[in-house]
Design an enzyme around this catalytic site. Structure first.
Site, mmCIF file in Angstrom:
data_model
loop_
_atom_site.group_PDB
_atom_site.id
_atom_site.type_symbol
_atom_site.label_atom_id
_atom_site.label_comp_id
_atom_site.label_asym_id
_atom_site.label_seq_id
_atom_site.Cartn_x
_atom_site.Cartn_y
_atom_site.Cartn_z
ATOM 1 N N GLU A 45 -9.982 -8.800 0.929
ATOM 2 C CA GLU A 45 -9.979 -10.259 1.067
ATOM 3 C C GLU A 45 -11.019 -10.727 2.084
ATOM 4 O OE1 GLU A 45 -5.219 -10.835 0.088
ATOM 5 O OE2 GLU A 45 -5.843 -10.512 2.154
ATOM 6 N N ASP A 54 0.846 -1.200 0.000
ATOM 7 C CA ASP A 54 0.000 0.000 0.000
ATOM 8 C C ASP A 54 0.884 1.253 0.000
ATOM 9 O OD1 ASP A 54 -2.247 -1.551 0.054
ATOM 10 O OD2 ASP A 54 -2.774 -1.158 2.137
ATOM 11 N N GLU A 84 -3.218 -14.376 -8.118
ATOM 12 C CA GLU A 84 -2.354 -13.202 -8.112
ATOM 13 C C GLU A 84 -1.023 -13.566 -7.464
ATOM 14 O OE1 GLU A 84 -4.329 -10.246 -5.771
ATOM 15 O OE2 GLU A 84 -6.056 -10.083 -7.118
ATOM 16 N N LEU A 112 3.830 -10.818 -3.780
ATOM 17 C CA LEU A 112 4.897 -9.817 -3.799
ATOM 18 C C LEU A 112 5.348 -9.624 -5.245
ATOM 19 C CD1 LEU A 112 6.970 -11.259 -0.798
ATOM 20 C CD2 LEU A 112 5.274 -9.402 -0.715
ATOM 21 N N THR A 139 -4.037 -15.928 -3.801
ATOM 22 C CA THR A 139 -2.787 -15.186 -3.938
ATOM 23 C C THR A 139 -1.576 -16.070 -3.618
ATOM 24 O OG1 THR A 139 -1.643 -13.155 -3.287
ATOM 25 C CG2 THR A 139 -2.980 -14.259 -1.590
#
Length: 489
Positions: free
Chosen positions: A180, A95, A374, A377, A336
């Site tokens: 999420e 973020d 996804e 990192l 993810t």
């Protein structure tokens, strides 16, 4: 089913800024043109922030900047995955901007801080409203579920042309922090550091009351929320709850964990259900994101998963119940950490991302779901790309027919200048080509087995029995040892 797996790029977080301005369309258009024409990506994922769109006041929506952005994307021939982002941006990994939830919502929290998820010490997490208030009309006469529903209805009304044109292909419904379906068990803003166990987040007055009522109904009014589960950065064996033969295996512990995880699943079910009603009949996919909590996966307690709301143990499946809930709404499960290998983290983390990904994807496929994914990192190297490609098609391409297992799509986080630097772009182009199974870019969904049908409505409601049935342990599919579509092959 073609082996072609869709490849998207996730937009930078501040593409529409906190003032609701699409600030730099020129640079973005240049970047997207290169990604489309040179790399052949299929589309982009965009966070559509509640805190921006409805910032002025209840039901005062301003879609102007997003309409301009979406029209630019459409003009370039790219598809859109739109995230209904009901959470705060800021405080999580990656973020780089701060976009809080609407001010008029936060003002309710000034006088009633229990609208937020709360840990045992009373620390509030202001990223997302507690599911304990989902159905309480505390916000200018509306409940959170009504606010989310009204927002999605306004989105549909304002973006209908792009929905009907097939430009917007996926609606990912935000269901918690970072978008999420989870509790905010590991907030960096409160000092959590990897690989800490995290903390349960159900000590607001509303969830406390609900738990006491549930315990009394079960014949145990003396049972209470855990007091022995430690703090964010503890190790499992340092706590009474997660240590060997700890509270988590007692009847009281099992009751709590079932209640805690079921609350989360029914929260997701209700909001996805609202989205289903709104978008039913349109040719669009619904999706929900599940977090890849790979650390402490190899500890018997799975402590980090438990605090986040995933009641996953060796003898209990924490992910198939979520998949079953999504299957009822004809949804897609987005997972993810697809780029990670077990060797990426230190031994003390007891991390097992490869086994976790295999588990979650397998259980989703067993429930008949499409699966998307996804990276957790940023990755620009061959190792990460090859691991993603293996997870996208665990048993390879199969040139003689359809692949047994294939992910619907992969979204790379995030768009930045770095991807265009040095050798990064050449390798990314190879990655997209391999994700497409060495086939040319194809904008026709039917040709690669991704035709989107009108969204159907559920034919049955999710029950506690459904969850208990889906929680029975079952094995994962076998993965090949490496992909047959290496970027360096």
């Amino acid at each position: 089913m073609s082996p072609y797996t869709l490849c998207f790029r996730c937009m930078q977080l501040g593409v529409v800024n906190v003032e609701n301005v699409f600030a730099d369309p020129g640079t973005l258009e240049t970047q997207l043109k290169r990604l489309k024409e040179e790399a052949g990506i299929d589309g982009v994922m965009v966070d559509v922030w509640w805190g921006i769109i409805e910032s002025k006041g209840p039901k005062q929506y301003d879609w102007t900047a997003y309409k301009t952005l979406f029209q630019l994307i459409a003009r370039l021939g790219l598809k859109i995955q739109a995230i209904m982002s009901f959470h705060q941006c800021g405080g999580n990994v990656g973020d780089v901007v701060t976009i809080p939830i609407p001010k008029w919502v936060r003002e309710v929290g000034d006088s009633d801080p229990d609208i937020y998820y709360t840990n045992r010490r009373g620390t509030r997490d202001i990223e997302y409203l507690s599911l304990g208030v989902d159905n309480l009309p505390l916000f200018a006469g509306r409940t959170p579920v009504q606010m989310y529903s009204d927002y999605m209805s306004s989105f549909k009304e304002n973006m209908l042309e792009l929905l009907e044109a097939g430009t917007i292909v996926d609606i990912e419904v935000g269901l918690g922090p970072a978008g999420e379906l989870r509790y905010p068990a590991y907030p960096q803003s409160q000092g959590w550091v990897f690989p800490g166990i995290g903390e349960f987040q159900c000590y607001d007055k509303y969830l406390k009351k609900e738990f006491k009522e549930a315990a009394a109904k079960a014949g145990h009014p003396e049972w209470d929320l855990p007091e022995d589960a430690g703090e964010y950065n503890d190790k499992p064996e340092e706590t009474g709850f997660f240590r060997t033969n700890g509270t988590y295996v007692s009847e009281e512990g099992k009751f709590f964990l079932t209640w805690y995880s079921n609350k989360l699943i029914f929260h997701g079910d209700q909001i996805i259900g609202e989205a289903n009603k709104i978008f039913a009949g349109l040719k669009v996919n619904l999706a929900a994101k599940v977090s890849g909590i790979h650390w402490l996966y190899n500890h018997h307690s799975h402590a980090a998963e438990l605090t986040a709301g995933y009641y996953n143990l060796y003898e209990r499946d924490g992910y198939r119940p979520i998949a079953r809930m999504l299957a009822k709404h004809y949804g897609i499960l987005n997972f993810t950490c697809l780029e990670m290998k077990d060797t990426d983290n230190t031994a003390e983390a007891l991390s097992a991302p490869q086994e976790l990904v295999q588990m979650v994807l397998s259980k989703s496929w067993k429930e008949g779901l499409e699966v998307a994914g996804e990276n957790a990192l940023e990755t620009y190297g061959t190792k990460g790309y090859n691991q993603i490609l293996l997870n996208a098609r665990p048993n390879g391409v199969n040139h003689n027919g359809k692949p047994k297992l294939r992910m619907y799509g992969f979204t790379y986080l995030r768009l930045s200048d770095t991807v265009f630097q040095g050798n990064n772009f050449e390798l990314f182009k190879k990655f997209v080509r391999k994700m497409h199974a060495d086939q040319d870019y194809c904008g026709d969904a039917e040709k690669y087995g991704h035709e989107i049908v009108p969204l159907k409505t559920p034919n049955s409601k999710l029950t506690v029995e459904d969850i208990a049935d889906a929680a029975q342990p079952s094995g994962a599919f076998k993965w090949d040892s490496e992909t047959d579509m290496k970027v360096d092959g």
